[in-house]
Design a protein around this motif. Structure first.
Motif, short mmCIF file in Angstrom:
data_model
loop_
_atom_site.label_atom_id
_atom_site.label_comp_id
_atom_site.label_asym_id
_atom_site.label_seq_id
_atom_site.Cartn_x
_atom_site.Cartn_y
_atom_site.Cartn_z
N LYS A 169 -4.66 -10.20 32.92
CA LYS A 169 -3.89 -10.30 31.68
C LYS A 169 -4.80 -10.28 30.46
N PHE A 170 -5.97 -10.91 30.59
CA PHE A 170 -6.93 -10.87 29.49
C PHE A 170 -7.39 -9.44 29.22
N LEU A 171 -7.68 -8.70 30.28
CA LEU A 171 -8.13 -7.31 30.10
C LEU A 171 -7.03 -6.45 29.47
N MET A 172 -5.79 -6.71 29.82
CA MET A 172 -4.68 -5.99 29.19
C MET A 172 -4.58 -6.34 27.71
N ARG A 173 -4.76 -7.62 27.39
CA ARG A 173 -4.74 -8.04 25.98
C ARG A 173 -5.87 -7.36 25.22
N GLN A 174 -7.06 -7.36 25.81
CA GLN A 174 -8.21 -6.73 25.15
C GLN A 174 -7.96 -5.24 24.96
N ALA A 175 -7.34 -4.59 25.93
CA ALA A 175 -7.02 -3.16 25.81
C ALA A 175 -6.03 -2.92 24.68
N ARG A 176 -5.02 -3.79 24.54
CA ARG A 176 -4.05 -3.65 23.44
C ARG A 176 -4.73 -3.78 22.09
N TYR A 177 -5.60 -4.77 21.96
CA TYR A 177 -6.32 -4.96 20.71
C TYR A 177 -7.28 -3.79 20.46
N GLY A 178 -7.87 -3.28 21.52
CA GLY A 178 -8.75 -2.12 21.40
C GLY A 178 -7.99 -0.89 20.93
N LEU A 179 -6.81 -0.67 21.48
CA LEU A 179 -5.98 0.45 21.06
C LEU A 179 -5.57 0.30 19.60
N PHE A 180 -5.22 -0.91 19.19
CA PHE A 180 -4.86 -1.16 17.80
C PHE A 180 -6.03 -0.87 16.87
N THR A 181 -7.24 -1.25 17.27
CA THR A 181 -8.41 -0.98 16.42
C THR A 181 -8.69 0.52 16.33
N VAL A 182 -8.46 1.26 17.42
CA VAL A 182 -8.63 2.72 17.37
C VAL A 182 -7.65 3.32 16.36
N VAL A 183 -6.41 2.85 16.37
CA VAL A 183 -5.41 3.33 15.41
C VAL A 183 -5.86 3.04 13.98
N LEU A 184 -6.37 1.84 13.75
CA LEU A 184 -6.86 1.48 12.41
C LEU A 184 -8.05 2.34 11.98
N ILE A 185 -8.96 2.62 12.90
CA ILE A 185 -10.11 3.46 12.59
C ILE A 185 -9.66 4.88 12.25
N VAL A 186 -8.76 5.43 13.05
CA VAL A 186 -8.27 6.79 12.80
C VAL A 186 -7.55 6.85 11.44
N ALA A 187 -6.71 5.85 11.15
CA ALA A 187 -6.01 5.82 9.86
C ALA A 187 -7.00 5.71 8.70
N SER A 188 -8.00 4.87 8.84
CA SER A 188 -9.01 4.72 7.79
C SER A 188 -9.81 6.01 7.60
N LEU A 189 -10.16 6.65 8.70
CA LEU A 189 -10.87 7.93 8.61
C LEU A 189 -10.00 9.00 7.97
N LEU A 190 -8.72 9.00 8.29
CA LEU A 190 -7.80 9.98 7.73
C LEU A 190 -7.73 9.87 6.21
N VAL A 191 -7.67 8.65 5.71
CA VAL A 191 -7.68 8.43 4.26
C VAL A 191 -8.94 9.02 3.65
N GLY A 192 -10.09 8.75 4.27
CA GLY A 192 -11.36 9.25 3.76
C GLY A 192 -11.48 10.76 3.84
N VAL A 193 -11.07 11.34 4.96
CA VAL A 193 -11.16 12.79 5.14
C VAL A 193 -10.29 13.50 4.10
N LEU A 194 -9.07 13.03 3.94
CA LEU A 194 -8.19 13.66 2.95
C LEU A 194 -8.74 13.51 1.54
N GLY A 195 -9.25 12.33 1.23
CA GLY A 195 -9.82 12.10 -0.10
C GLY A 195 -11.02 12.97 -0.39
N TYR A 196 -11.96 13.02 0.52
CA TYR A 196 -13.14 13.85 0.31
C TYR A 196 -12.80 15.33 0.29
N HIS A 197 -11.82 15.73 1.09
CA HIS A 197 -11.45 17.14 1.13
C HIS A 197 -10.79 17.58 -0.19
N PHE A 198 -9.87 16.78 -0.69
CA PHE A 198 -9.13 17.18 -1.88
C PHE A 198 -9.80 16.79 -3.18
#
Length: 121
Positions: free
Chosen positions: A20-49
């Motif tokens: 159960k702990f490993l599943m919890r860690q995986a959920r939090y890991g997936l959430f952090t990947v989503v946050l990283i991708v969203a943060s990168l997307l903001v930067g990529v769009l900003g630098y591009h435009f």
């Protein structure tokens, strides 16, 4: 009946089983990947435009700023400088927050086990 909405086990609860702990860690890991991708997307769009960089150069700059390394390409205009300033501030807060989110299950488990081993209830 009151529902317990606390995301982690409380002081008086037993340690969460490994699976159960490993599943919890995986959920939090997936959430952090989503946050990283969203943060990168903001930067990529900003630098591009704002700075008129290619998509790959925008990704490199956004990645370098998000991780605290610094920009790669020079800023071409005032709009790009304004964007880069705000993105740098956002990135500093975002990076530290994302690391804290990712590590929170692990730190909680360590502290919870430490308190259980302490023998106090």
């Amino acid at each position: 009946m009151k529902l317990d909405t606390h995301p982690f086990e409380r002081y008086h609860h037993p340690l969460l089983p490994q699976q159960k702990f490993l599943m919890r860690q995986a959920r939090y890991g997936l959430f952090t990947v989503v946050l990283i991708v969203a943060s990168l997307l903001v930067g990529v769009l900003g630098y591009h435009f704002f700075n008129e960089l290619s998509w790959i150069d925008s990704l490199v700059n956004a990645s370098m700023i998000l991780t605290g390394m610094g920009p790669v390409d020079p800023l071409k205009n005032d709009g790009a400088k304004w964007f880069a300033s705000f993105y740098a501030i956002f990135s500093g807060v975002a990076f530290l927050s994302i690391v804290a989110i990712f590590l929170s299950p692990l730190v909680h488990r360590f502290l919870h086990k430490f308190h259980l081993d302490d023998g106090k209830k």
